[in-house]
Design a protein around this motif. Sequence first.
Motif, mmCIF file in Angstrom:
data_model
loop_
_atom_site.group_PDB
_atom_site.id
_atom_site.type_symbol
_atom_site.label_atom_id
_atom_site.label_comp_id
_atom_site.label_asym_id
_atom_site.label_seq_id
_atom_site.Cartn_x
_atom_site.Cartn_y
_atom_site.Cartn_z
ATOM 1 N N ASP A 1 -8.956 0.528 -3.665
ATOM 2 C CA ASP A 1 -9.526 1.517 -4.567
ATOM 3 C C ASP A 1 -8.506 1.700 -5.982
ATOM 4 N N ILE A 2 -7.239 0.857 -6.047
ATOM 5 C CA ILE A 2 -6.649 0.959 -7.420
ATOM 6 C C ILE A 2 -7.379 0.232 -8.546
ATOM 7 N N HIS A 3 -7.071 0.789 -9.728
ATOM 8 C CA HIS A 3 -7.442 0.019 -10.920
ATOM 9 C C HIS A 3 -6.536 -0.638 -11.730
ATOM 10 N N VAL A 4 -6.497 -1.840 -12.021
ATOM 11 C CA VAL A 4 -5.516 -2.635 -12.864
ATOM 12 C C VAL A 4 -6.169 -2.869 -14.087
ATOM 13 N N VAL A 5 -5.200 -2.399 -15.095
ATOM 14 C CA VAL A 5 -5.334 -2.557 -16.551
ATOM 15 C C VAL A 5 -4.595 -3.699 -17.088
ATOM 16 N N PRO A 6 -5.509 -4.854 -17.673
ATOM 17 C CA PRO A 6 -4.712 -5.805 -17.944
ATOM 18 C C PRO A 6 -4.246 -5.571 -19.641
ATOM 19 N N LYS A 7 -3.350 -4.477 -19.650
ATOM 20 C CA LYS A 7 -2.875 -4.273 -21.114
ATOM 21 C C LYS A 7 -1.387 -4.396 -21.265
ATOM 22 N N ALA B 1 0.921 -1.318 -0.020
ATOM 23 C CA ALA B 1 0.092 -0.046 0.023
ATOM 24 C C ALA B 1 0.872 1.319 -0.059
ATOM 25 N N ARG B 2 1.981 1.120 0.741
ATOM 26 C CA ARG B 2 2.772 2.413 0.853
ATOM 27 C C ARG B 2 3.543 2.675 -0.556
ATOM 28 N N LEU B 3 3.947 1.557 -1.340
ATOM 29 C CA LEU B 3 4.488 1.735 -2.523
ATOM 30 C C LEU B 3 3.515 2.488 -3.591
ATOM 31 N N VAL B 4 2.252 1.757 -3.405
ATOM 32 C CA VAL B 4 1.137 2.289 -4.295
ATOM 33 C C VAL B 4 0.826 3.886 -4.282
ATOM 34 N N SER B 5 1.001 4.417 -2.929
ATOM 35 C CA SER B 5 0.753 5.904 -2.496
ATOM 36 C C SER B 5 1.755 6.698 -3.012
ATOM 37 N N LEU B 6 2.682 6.025 -3.499
ATOM 38 C CA LEU B 6 3.897 6.884 -3.932
ATOM 39 C C LEU B 6 3.814 7.177 -5.552
ATOM 40 N N LEU B 7 2.759 6.492 -6.004
ATOM 41 C CA LEU B 7 2.763 6.731 -7.335
ATOM 42 C C LEU B 7 1.654 7.778 -7.877
ATOM 43 N N GLN C 1 6.630 -4.134 -11.470
ATOM 44 C CA GLN C 1 7.492 -2.864 -10.728
ATOM 45 C C GLN C 1 7.290 -3.182 -9.322
ATOM 46 N N ILE C 2 6.041 -3.075 -8.949
ATOM 47 C CA ILE C 2 5.490 -3.293 -7.481
ATOM 48 C C ILE C 2 5.993 -4.351 -6.991
ATOM 49 N N SER C 3 5.905 -5.830 -7.796
ATOM 50 C CA SER C 3 6.117 -7.137 -7.522
ATOM 51 C C SER C 3 7.748 -7.208 -7.024
ATOM 52 N N PRO D 1 1.955 -5.227 -20.269
ATOM 53 C CA PRO D 1 2.627 -5.897 -19.142
ATOM 54 C C PRO D 1 1.655 -5.684 -17.803
ATOM 55 N N SER D 2 0.256 -5.209 -18.087
ATOM 56 C CA SER D 2 -0.533 -5.059 -16.704
ATOM 57 C C SER D 2 -0.036 -3.732 -15.925
ATOM 58 N N TYR D 3 -0.979 -2.759 -15.975
ATOM 59 C CA TYR D 3 -0.652 -1.583 -15.065
ATOM 60 C C TYR D 3 -1.483 -1.306 -13.841
ATOM 61 N N ILE D 4 -1.123 -0.735 -13.093
ATOM 62 C CA ILE D 4 -1.499 -0.168 -11.843
ATOM 63 C C ILE D 4 -2.101 1.360 -12.154
#
Length: 341
Positions: A312-318, A265-271, A279-281, A320-323
Amino acid sequence: MTRLSHELPFGYEAFSAWYESLRRSALEPARQTFCRILTDEISRVEVEFGPGRFRAPQSRLKDPVRLWAKLHLPKYRNRITALDAISEVIDDLVGVRIVCTNKSDVAKIRRVLDDLVRLPAERSEPDFGVAVEEGSDRDYIREPKDSGYRAYHLNLLTGVPRIGGTTIVKGELQVRTLLQDGWGELTHEDTYKPGQEVPGLVSLLSLRMGELLATVDDIAEDIQGELARISQEAVTDTVSAPETAPVLPVIPTGVSAEIVLAEAARLVSLLDRPTPLAQISTQLRATFGPQVSTDWLGYGTFKNFLLQAVPDIHVVPKGPSYIIPPGAEPDDSWPTSLRPS
């Protein structure tokens, strides 16, 4: 040492005054423009491939004393008929360098450069930011110089407004890997220029070093490719039914699933813009060990794990798949596939 054996149609005092005027009015503004736009382009690449693989552009203006010496070389001397001819004949009055981690990153920068407008050198209309001079590409990675030098070169063009019109300024861009850049630093490649005598032992050792570092560059490329494959595999959105009881992942003592989720969650909050799941993995695996990607702490897939961490993130499977982080608004830096149609 090359002797200045031919006289130019102007003296050093006139040349020095001309250069200083051009430096202030055109060369320095062009240098800033090249760096600003290339920095923006690197930011776009980092959206897809992650930060840290591309160093910020380095730049410099040609030293006037070294330029004066260069003008006297046979390669240039007969083409310099007046002061204003200097900027037409010499490509590197402005020099810009981009250093990448390895050769695949050089290829990514080349892809960006291929998208820029390509113009003939005599183009004078001020309707572009930065363009590439047609036919200026020199691929010294594919075909190294005899010295062992490796890099990718091309000429950039930009228009600088001045009283009475726009001046087109040309600059030379060099794209190198870290090891190729290290070769230049270690061999003092910039010390010896065309027409100057290089000690024989220096030439031999420089060539040998270039060949050794090229081999290491290839190894680094293989390592990067394998790490990228592992990272992508870790976020593949598939769950196979286990034939036996699932094996719980072993994570470091004192680390709970809640801690791993909180770090995600912390890593995503920096985006603030789209970021590949891998990248997060990669960051989580580097912190807690590759074991965390075994069934992703019981959530089956990385996507499920991440949605648990940040609902509440959105993952787009296009691709490499994006957050898509919460609140992110599309702009020109987003990959085309993620922008609203």
